[in-house]
Write a protein that holds these residues in place. Sequence first.
Motif, short mmCIF file in Angstrom:
data_model
loop_
_atom_site.label_atom_id
_atom_site.label_comp_id
_atom_site.label_asym_id
_atom_site.label_seq_id
_atom_site.Cartn_x
_atom_site.Cartn_y
_atom_site.Cartn_z
N PRO B 335 2.29 0.28 -10.98
CA PRO B 335 2.91 -0.35 -9.89
C PRO B 335 3.95 0.55 -9.09
O PRO B 335 3.98 0.69 -7.84
CB PRO B 335 3.68 -1.70 -10.27
CG PRO B 335 2.85 -1.81 -11.56
CD PRO B 335 2.33 -0.51 -12.30
N ARG B 336 4.85 1.25 -9.91
CA ARG B 336 5.92 2.10 -9.40
C ARG B 336 5.20 3.37 -8.35
O ARG B 336 5.67 3.74 -7.38
CB ARG B 336 6.85 2.62 -10.35
CG ARG B 336 7.97 3.46 -9.75
CD ARG B 336 8.99 3.99 -10.77
NE ARG B 336 9.92 4.79 -10.09
CZ ARG B 336 11.21 4.73 -10.20
NH1 ARG B 336 11.84 3.74 -10.84
NH2 ARG B 336 12.35 5.65 -9.78
N LEU B 337 4.27 3.81 -9.08
CA LEU B 337 3.43 5.03 -8.42
C LEU B 337 2.77 4.62 -7.25
O LEU B 337 2.95 5.19 -6.03
CB LEU B 337 2.47 5.25 -9.39
CG LEU B 337 1.60 6.82 -8.91
CD1 LEU B 337 2.43 7.91 -8.13
CD2 LEU B 337 0.52 7.33 -9.24
N GLU B 338 2.43 3.21 -7.15
CA GLU B 338 1.61 2.75 -6.01
C GLU B 338 2.65 2.34 -4.84
O GLU B 338 2.36 2.64 -3.68
CB GLU B 338 0.76 1.45 -6.48
CG GLU B 338 -0.49 1.67 -7.09
CD GLU B 338 -1.08 0.48 -7.55
OE1 GLU B 338 -0.64 -0.76 -7.06
OE2 GLU B 338 -2.17 0.70 -8.42
N SER B 339 3.80 1.84 -5.24
CA SER B 339 4.72 1.58 -4.07
C SER B 339 5.21 2.84 -3.46
O SER B 339 5.37 2.98 -2.35
CB SER B 339 5.88 0.46 -4.62
OG SER B 339 6.51 0.86 -5.55
N LEU B 340 5.36 3.91 -4.34
CA LEU B 340 5.92 5.15 -3.94
C LEU B 340 4.93 5.77 -3.14
O LEU B 340 5.18 6.37 -1.87
CB LEU B 340 6.23 6.10 -5.00
CG LEU B 340 6.68 7.54 -4.66
CD1 LEU B 340 8.13 7.41 -3.88
CD2 LEU B 340 6.88 8.12 -6.09
N LEU B 341 3.53 5.72 -3.36
CA LEU B 341 2.33 6.38 -2.68
C LEU B 341 2.34 5.59 -1.09
O LEU B 341 1.83 6.35 -0.30
CB LEU B 341 0.97 6.09 -3.29
CG LEU B 341 0.82 6.84 -4.48
CD1 LEU B 341 -0.55 6.54 -5.10
CD2 LEU B 341 0.88 8.32 -4.16
N GLN B 342 2.80 4.35 -1.07
CA GLN B 342 2.69 3.62 0.37
C GLN B 342 3.78 4.11 1.09
O GLN B 342 3.73 3.90 2.23
CB GLN B 342 2.86 2.09 0.05
CG GLN B 342 1.48 1.69 -0.39
CD GLN B 342 1.60 0.23 -1.13
OE1 GLN B 342 2.57 -0.31 -1.11
NE2 GLN B 342 0.60 -0.24 -1.63
N THR B 343 4.75 5.05 0.57
CA THR B 343 5.65 5.47 1.66
C THR B 343 5.57 6.81 2.10
O THR B 343 6.17 7.60 2.67
CB THR B 343 7.09 5.61 1.13
OG1 THR B 343 6.88 6.51 -0.03
CG2 THR B 343 7.46 4.12 0.25
N MET B 344 4.04 7.32 1.89
CA MET B 344 3.89 8.72 2.07
C MET B 344 2.91 8.94 3.16
O MET B 344 2.29 9.99 3.14
CB MET B 344 2.97 9.27 0.96
CG MET B 344 4.28 9.34 -0.23
SD MET B 344 3.48 10.17 -1.79
CE MET B 344 4.88 10.37 -2.80
N LYS B 345 2.76 8.06 3.97
CA LYS B 345 2.03 8.38 5.01
C LYS B 345 2.54 9.63 6.18
O LYS B 345 3.97 9.78 6.10
CB LYS B 345 2.65 7.24 6.42
CG LYS B 345 1.70 7.10 7.56
CD LYS B 345 2.08 6.05 8.37
CE LYS B 345 1.07 5.64 9.60
NZ LYS B 345 1.38 6.45 10.75
N ASP B 346 1.60 10.32 6.59
CA ASP B 346 1.93 11.72 7.13
C ASP B 346 2.30 12.71 6.31
O ASP B 346 2.79 13.74 6.90
CB ASP B 346 2.54 11.52 8.30
CG ASP B 346 1.77 10.83 9.28
OD1 ASP B 346 0.79 10.69 9.21
OD2 ASP B 346 2.56 9.94 10.13
N PHE B 347 2.56 12.59 5.03
CA PHE B 347 3.08 13.58 4.13
C PHE B 347 2.07 14.48 3.90
O PHE B 347 0.85 14.70 3.76
CB PHE B 347 3.44 13.18 2.68
CG PHE B 347 4.69 12.48 2.61
CD1 PHE B 347 5.36 11.88 3.73
CD2 PHE B 347 5.52 12.40 1.24
CE1 PHE B 347 6.68 11.13 3.65
CE2 PHE B 347 6.58 11.63 1.30
CZ PHE B 347 7.21 11.12 2.38
N SER B 348 2.68 15.89 3.87
CA SER B 348 1.76 17.08 3.64
C SER B 348 1.20 17.17 2.08
O SER B 348 1.89 16.33 1.16
CB SER B 348 2.56 18.43 3.78
OG SER B 348 3.31 18.74 2.63
N ALA B 349 0.17 17.71 1.56
CA ALA B 349 -0.25 17.71 0.37
C ALA B 349 0.77 18.10 -0.48
O ALA B 349 1.05 17.59 -1.94
CB ALA B 349 -1.64 18.50 0.16
#
Lengths: 108, 382
Positions: B335-349
């Motif tokens: 869950p923590r990983l998933e919520s973090l991933l949702q903040t990563m719009k437009d992030f570079s690799a």
Amino acid sequence: MEVTDVKKGEFLVINISGRLDTSNYGELEKKLIGFIESGDKKIAVDCSGLNYISSSGLRVLLMALKKITAAGGKFHLCCLQDNIREIFEIAGFTSIFRVFNTLDEAIA
Amino acid sequence: MVVDDEVDLEPLIRQKFRKQIRTGEYDFVFAHNGLEALASLIEFPDIGIILSDINMPEMDGLTLLTKLKELKNPSLKTVIVSAYGDMENIRVAMNRGAFDFLTKPINFDDLEITINKTLEETLIQRKALHEHDQLISIRHDLNVAREIQQGILPKTFPPFPNRTDFEIFANMVAAKEVGGDFYDFFMIDNDRLGFVIGDVSGKGIPAAIFMAVSRTLIRATGLKGMPAGECMHYANNLLCNESVSCMFVTVFYGIMNMKTGEMEYANAGHNPPYILKKDGTIEMVPTTGDIILGCFEDQPFKSEKVILSPGDGVLLFTDGVTEAFNKADEVYGDPRLESLLQTMKDFSAEKIVMTIADDVNTYAMGVAQSDDITLLSLKYNG
């Protein structure tokens, strides 16, 4: 991690509780090998109290499964907690291990 | 070794301890001053106890103690023999590292007790020293394992500087005790990129070698352009021959077609990656239920497909990320990983990988890292 064992009918029931990880998998490995080598061919592992398993722990279970199967015996698992079941499913272990919902089914 | 300038001590001791000498329990070497004692130590390196007088010509017992201290051999003990009441010298001797003292005239029963007590201590020390040496050699082994592990991972980023249609970044933070995580990527042809993440069960040199073999097999089969599932099938059968005591590896292997946006993949027991959509939402790459590599021969592996749109990315990781523990003994978790991933719009690799690595690091602050933490991020630009 705590490991206890009790004989129930034809099966040796091993109860693993707590965390099975890199710090203690050797302990379980030794015990399982000991049981198998002393002739226990039907083992059921009750995982109701197991709340974490690392890849080292999975390896020990695989090893036991292979050894017992090679000796013509049975290695059953039962009562997996949801997170453990998920790990088993991801690792593709549900098609290799015989996993039961209750201990009674596992030793039937 | 007995060090004393009184020459008649030798026959006396040989007589008193004749039984122990005969059974091989004790063996005596005699020296008549400190210098001779040092020379004998070179000749007889097995000496465990030195029984030394204080007043002797050439080099006295107290100077000998200083020299012995310089040898830094913890399993060599010195017992000082001094006149009864010579407390001053005895104190000096003890301060210079003497293990014990006896007074003259020598009480042979007491001497025997002292010898036995000291020998026991020496044996414990030797055992500890031996174990210490073993530890050092294990540490050396671990360094070898670490070198194998690190040496095999591609570490130049960006790896394909001429490509604008995708970007890829990966990072592994190895745990103290070397595990067997790895990642890899390679161009199969001009359009298709093969990318892999894997996690070998177990630690140390066997895991590092198993990892190196896995990586090489997957790369070799991948480069032939075989479908993802077939690569896993082939690698699995070869790894089964290599695997000792059920060592295994979980692998996710993806083939990204940059022309069509199609990602073909096979999953051998690895935790499912995430797709990071351009709009900031995330999806889990559906699992295939296929088994880990290296344990059961002739298992089927499915090749599945998902389509990525330009701007979408995929994140591969090992369970070192989601199973990092904090001080309260709680796991980082999906869950923590998933919520973090949702903040990563437009992030570079690269930013995706480093942000997660930082977050795991912050979460597990103060807790020893028990497993490798590996992340691979691929962004499809179209």
